[in-house]
Design a protein around this motif. Structure first.
Motif, PDB file in Angstrom:
ATOM      1  N   ALA A  44       1.134  -1.612   0.115  1.00  0.00           N
ATOM      2  CA  ALA A  44      -0.228  -0.109  -0.097  1.00  0.00           C
ATOM      3  C   ALA A  44       0.720   1.185  -0.255  1.00  0.00           C
ATOM      4  O   ALA A  44       0.216   2.241  -0.937  1.00  0.00           O
ATOM      5  N   GLY A  45       1.961   0.998   0.845  1.00  0.00           N
ATOM      6  CA  GLY A  45       3.346   2.700   0.985  1.00  0.00           C
ATOM      7  C   GLY A  45       3.621   2.256  -0.699  1.00  0.00           C
ATOM      8  O   GLY A  45       3.897   3.345  -0.739  1.00  0.00           O
ATOM      9  N   VAL A  46       4.120   1.227  -1.799  1.00  0.00           N
ATOM     10  CA  VAL A  46       4.592   2.157  -2.957  1.00  0.00           C
ATOM     11  C   VAL A  46       3.444   2.266  -3.373  1.00  0.00           C
ATOM     12  O   VAL A  46       3.894   3.213  -4.183  1.00  0.00           O
ATOM     13  N   ASP A  47       2.320   1.277  -3.530  1.00  0.00           N
ATOM     14  CA  ASP A  47       1.320   2.113  -4.695  1.00  0.00           C
ATOM     15  C   ASP A  47       1.011   3.715  -4.045  1.00  0.00           C
ATOM     16  O   ASP A  47       0.205   4.073  -5.061  1.00  0.00           O
ATOM     17  N   GLU A  48       0.840   4.101  -2.893  1.00  0.00           N
ATOM     18  CA  GLU A  48       0.883   5.867  -2.858  1.00  0.00           C
ATOM     19  C   GLU A  48       1.612   6.961  -3.623  1.00  0.00           C
ATOM     20  O   GLU A  48       1.475   7.704  -4.087  1.00  0.00           O
ATOM     21  N   VAL A  49       2.971   5.596  -3.890  1.00  0.00           N
ATOM     22  CA  VAL A  49       3.939   6.720  -5.257  1.00  0.00           C
ATOM     23  C   VAL A  49       3.832   6.912  -6.189  1.00  0.00           C
ATOM     24  O   VAL A  49       3.916   5.787  -6.922  1.00  0.00           O
ATOM     25  N   HIS A  50       3.806   8.198  -6.540  1.00  0.00           N
ATOM     26  CA  HIS A  50       3.598   8.550  -7.800  1.00  0.00           C
ATOM     27  C   HIS A  50       4.509   8.331  -9.106  1.00  0.00           C
ATOM     28  O   HIS A  50       5.039   8.218  -8.613  1.00  0.00           O
ATOM     29  N   GLY A  51       4.739   7.035  -9.828  1.00  0.00           N
ATOM     30  CA  GLY A  51       5.376   7.033 -10.563  1.00  0.00           C
ATOM     31  C   GLY A  51       5.915   5.127 -10.246  1.00  0.00           C
ATOM     32  O   GLY A  51       6.567   4.746 -10.750  1.00  0.00           O
ATOM     33  N   ALA A  52       5.411   4.475  -8.977  1.00  0.00           N
ATOM     34  CA  ALA A  52       5.555   3.365  -8.670  1.00  0.00           C
ATOM     35  C   ALA A  52       4.330   2.362  -8.398  1.00  0.00           C
ATOM     36  O   ALA A  52       3.597   3.075  -8.316  1.00  0.00           O
ATOM     37  N   GLU A  53       5.142   1.054  -8.989  1.00  0.00           N
ATOM     38  CA  GLU A  53       3.960   0.578  -8.846  1.00  0.00           C
ATOM     39  C   GLU A  53       4.487  -0.961  -8.044  1.00  0.00           C
ATOM     40  O   GLU A  53       6.166  -1.141  -7.952  1.00  0.00           O
TER      41      GLU A  53
END
Length: 221
Positions: A44-53
């Motif tokens: 969930a934390g990763v997905d909060e960052v634009h440009g990351a999945e």
């Protein structure tokens, strides 16, 4: 793109196309579901960052998807701490990587790495597991990312709701009461700490990827 050469002539500089997204794999083992909740919080934390999945894989799944792990820009490792070390299933994944990754030419070299772990007690020798993960990443030539949170819940004004309430620096740590299932444990503070780790790794990975792209131009290709 062209830049001036030593005699004033134009010479080409290689520019790498910017990736559409930085993919961060989360490879984990969970014995009873508590570490799985922690892994989901990291995602969930990763997905909060634009440009990351995020790519979430159990250690069993990961051993069937070595090519996918070679294609990602970062890997976050997760395992419960059992008797002072990572679980046997996580260790099996580590050992399998020796032939699948190291022996094939250090295929994870220069990827970003980080880790998280969970145990029944507050300390539980979790640092031992995080150290094992960091050494494992170093053996693969990866770059380890710390938690970057000050220790909390360590004063009269602290509380159980603080991020990094257990006071770990090397990675994200969680504690799950042994008489509670994964629907109740680990507590929200530890899950929020895991989300922080996911955001930090995603941001660092994007910064690292951009730096790699700039490096050829800065050095003249």
């Amino acid at each position: 793109m062209y830049t001036a050469g030593t005699a004033g002539e134009a010479r080409p500089v290689k520019v790498t196309a910017r990736p559409r997204a930085a993919v961060i794999a989360i490879v984990y083992h969970s014995g009873y579901g508590h570490t799985a909740r922690q892994a989901q919080a990291v995602r969930a934390g990763v997905d909060e960052v634009h440009g990351a999945e995020a790519l979430l894989l159990t250690t069993d799944e990961a051993q069937q998807r070595w090519e996918d792990l070679c294609a990602v820009q970062a890997i976050i490792f997760g395992a419960p701490t059992y008797v002072g070390a990572g679980s046997a299933s996580f260790k099996a994944f580590q050992e399998a990587s020796s032939n699948a990754i190291m022996a094939q030419g250090y295929l994870w070299k220069d990827k970003i790495a980080a880790g998280f772990t969970n145990s029944g007690s507050r300390s539980g020798d979790k640092l031992s597991t995080l150290l094992q993960m960091a050494l494992f990443a170093a053996q693969h030539g990866m770059h380890w990312v710390s938690l970057d949170l000050p220790p909390a819940n360590c004063s009269s004004t602290g509380s159980e709701t603080d991020l990094n309430r257990l006071g770990f620096w090397l990675g994200a740590a969680a504690q799950s009461n042994v008489d509670q299932g994964p629907d109740l444990a680990p507590p929200e503070a530890d899950l929020a700490t895991a989300r922080h780790l996911g955001r930090r790794v995603a941001t660092t990975t994007l910064q690292f990827a951009l730096g790699r792209e700039a490096a050829p131009a800065a050095t003249g290709g």
